[in-house]
Design an enzyme around this catalytic site. Structure first.
Site, short mmCIF file in Angstrom:
data_model
loop_
_atom_site.label_atom_id
_atom_site.label_comp_id
_atom_site.label_asym_id
_atom_site.label_seq_id
_atom_site.Cartn_x
_atom_site.Cartn_y
_atom_site.Cartn_z
N GLU A 31 -1.57 36.79 -23.01
CA GLU A 31 -1.75 38.21 -23.36
C GLU A 31 -1.80 39.12 -22.14
OE1 GLU A 31 -3.91 35.84 -23.38
OE2 GLU A 31 -5.98 36.50 -23.06
N HIS A 51 -3.44 32.71 -19.83
CA HIS A 51 -3.56 33.87 -20.72
C HIS A 51 -2.20 34.52 -20.97
CE1 HIS A 51 -7.96 34.21 -20.92
NE2 HIS A 51 -7.91 33.60 -19.75
N CYS A 101 -7.11 29.53 -23.45
CA CYS A 101 -8.18 29.30 -22.46
C CYS A 101 -9.40 28.63 -23.13
CB CYS A 101 -8.53 30.61 -21.76
SG CYS A 101 -9.50 30.36 -20.28
N TYR A 102 -10.52 29.34 -23.30
CA TYR A 102 -11.67 28.72 -23.96
C TYR A 102 -11.28 28.23 -25.36
CZ TYR A 102 -16.28 28.06 -26.04
OH TYR A 102 -17.37 27.52 -26.68
N LYS A 145 -4.75 52.43 -23.04
CA LYS A 145 -4.28 53.55 -22.22
C LYS A 145 -2.83 53.93 -22.49
CE LYS A 145 -5.74 56.13 -18.80
NZ LYS A 145 -7.11 56.68 -18.80
N ASP A 161 -7.57 60.71 -21.33
CA ASP A 161 -8.24 60.34 -22.58
C ASP A 161 -8.97 61.52 -23.20
OD1 ASP A 161 -7.35 57.93 -21.66
OD2 ASP A 161 -9.31 57.26 -20.95
N GLY A 214 -13.06 32.92 -23.50
CA GLY A 214 -14.45 33.35 -23.52
C GLY A 214 -15.21 32.76 -22.35
#
Ligand code: XMP
Length: 515
Positions: free
Chosen positions: A171, A169, A82-83, A371, A227, A55
């Site tokens: 992710e 990170h 992280c945060y 996506k 999309d 964050g």
């Protein structure tokens, strides 16, 4: 078998939804909640693990976002990212300071101590860092698990409890073994089973849309991108020609776009209406140079035109949009987010510009999907490859690729340049190797010389990126021969440009589009 759940507590990182997404990729159901939900709410879901996201906040500020230390008494494994790592450190009495060297991008991570989180991960690997604070003193009862060259505490673990934390990170796909680490956390540490799949999405959506829409009509702004096409297809399957597609020619589109989209819609049997609004958009955008204003204006005028059109369609009650997760995240608006959450990067037109007075109800069937998930659904639905692998094109179109004020002449310059780029990507066979490529027109003029004559013309920038999820991206390593061809052709064939640059920045710290 009841599905196992991992809860992600969101401290507002741009990547929070990606944590949820990666966990689902592993086959484990994940739920994303604001960081301040109650312990009772957490327990209600019976999670097998909790992840604290990154964050933009700083733990040492008065307005920092923190959680109750009771969470650490639940005996549920916790991973801070992280945060999230800084929050754990702060609550357990560690020290956090501004980093001497802000770290953005790739770093070499070295494992100092083997542990379950890094099970079967090489001692040295690449991780993705994005932080300005770092843990400088470890809290008591924790031990360091790894470091990078500029961050000596890049991973730590509680000595007795299942509390882990990483400064990088996992992710983000640029973290080489990120998925592996999340898998280790969810399966080895939290003991989850991979018993959830993204299945039945199409069937369920079709069922829901049928029920929800009943005998009313749905209007969809079709842009020609993946999309909006997948959205159209799902709605069409549910309600047939009660779906009314509208294509707005804003005049800010690529060459030939209107024809391509019209023909494709006809092929799919969609009911489609074209609105020629080139002058409308040009006059509304005239004199505007602020990127956010351009985005908001285009969004607002889109909705205005839809509303006007819907009044002509009897029983039109819904406005469908091809909004996907990344649009929602980057515009800081989502079901789980309050506005104080993620810092807004840009207002994506399909979520940023909707006025509260809008009379149509919004329908966004893809807004929880990323996506690549949209693409797999498109594939399953039999949508032509040509659409599945099209480069994304932003709602505000060329208006945000012309930096500063736009006018007819600049639009024409950009269209011509984009056309050349498209041709050469095909000629060189690079189209499939690049995730997205386009030209930006800068308002900067510079001196050149052509045919012994001095020129004083605009500058064009080539942007080409490789990315899996458009949340992070690296610039495409295109050949010098290709770059030279693009530069020669644009300067020779497009009057108004005498210089071509190549953008070599990653996202982050840059975004893909320039505005
Ligand atoms: P950024 O510039 O935010 O772009 O890194 C990420 C991806 O999103 C596309 N993009 C948009 N798509 N409406 C859209 O539907 C928009 O307003 C918009 N703005 C950016 C961009 O082209 C890239 O693929």
């Amino acid at each position: 078998m009841k599905k196992d759940i991992i809860i992600i507590l969101d401290f507002g990182s741009q990547y929070s939804h990606m944590i949820a997404r990666r966990i689902r990729d592993i086959g484990i159901y994940s739920l994303l909640y604001p960081y301040h939900i109650s312990i009772n709410r957490i327990l209600y879901n019976k999670p097998k693990g909790i992840i604290l996201s990154g964050g933009p906040s700083s733990v040492y500020r008065n307005d920092s976002l923190l959680i109750s230390d009771n969470i650490f008494q639940l005996d549920i494994p916790i991973l801070g990212i992280c945060y999230g790592m800084q929050v754990i450190s702060f609550i357990f009495g560690g020290q956090i300071n501004k980093s001497k060297n802000k770290e953005y991008g790739k770093s070499d991570f070295i494992i100092d101590k083997e542990n379950s989180l890094f099970y079967q991960i090489p001692k040295k690997s690449v991780v993705w860092m994005s932080h300005f604070d770092e843990v400088t003193h470890l809290p008591k009862q924790f031990q360091i698990m790894g470091h990078t060259s500029s961050c000596s505490i890049a991973a730590f673990k509680h000595v007795n409890k299942n509390i882990y934390a990483v400064q990088f990170h996992p992710e983000v796909k640029n973290t080489e073994f990120g998925i592996h680490m999340l898998k280790n956390f969810s399966m080895n540490i939290c003991k989850c089973h991979a018993n959830w799949r993204l299945n039945n999405f199409i069937k369920k959506s079709i069922y829901d849309i049928k029920k929800y829409v009943s005998n009313k009509k749905v209007i969809l702004g079709i842009s020609g991108g993946l999309d909006s096409f997948v959205t159209a297809y799902i709605i069409y399957k549910a309600i047939g020609n009660s779906l009314k597609c509208i294509f707005v020619d804003t005049g800010l589109l690529l060459n030939g776009e209107k024809k391509i989209i019209y023909n494709l819609c006809k092929k799919m049997n969609f009911s489609i209406k074209i609105i020629n609004a080139q002058h409308h958009f040009l006059s509304k955008l005239s004199g505007i140079s602020n990127p956010e204003m351009k985005r908001k204006i285009v969004g607002r005028e889109f909705v205005y035109l839809f509303q006007k059109e819907s009044e002509k369609i009897k029983n039109a009650k819904f406005l469908a949009q091809g909004t996907i997760y990344s649009d929602v995240i980057e515009s800081s608006i989502s079901d789980n987010h309050q506005n104080i959450f993620s810092h807004s990067i840009k207002s994506h037109h399909n979520v940023g510009g909707l006025p509260t007075s809008m009379k149509l109800k919004l329908m966004e069937p893809l807004k929880k999907l990323f996506k690549d998930e949209v693409r797999s659904i498109g594939q399953e639905l039999g949508i032509p490859k040509k659409i599945l692998y099209r480069y994304p094109f932003p709602g505000p179109g060329l208006s945000i690729r012309i930096i500063g004020k736009i006018n007819k002449k600049k639009i024409a310059i950009l269209k011509k340049s984009e056309h050349i780029l498209d041709q050469e990507l095909t000629n060189f066979g690079f189209k499939e190797n690049v995730s997205q490529a386009f030209i930006i027109l800068l308002p900067i003029k510079s001196v050149g010389v052509m045919g012994d004559k001095r020129t004083y013309e605009y500058t064009a920038v080539l942007r080409a990126v490789n990315t899996e999820d458009f949340m992070t991206a690296t610039f495409s390593k295109l050949s010098y021969e290709f770059l030279e061809t693009i530069s020669n052709r644009i300067v020779n064939e497009v009057s108004g440009i005498n210089r071509v640059l190549f953008d070599i920045t990653s996202k982050p710290p840059s975004t893909i589009e320039w505005e």
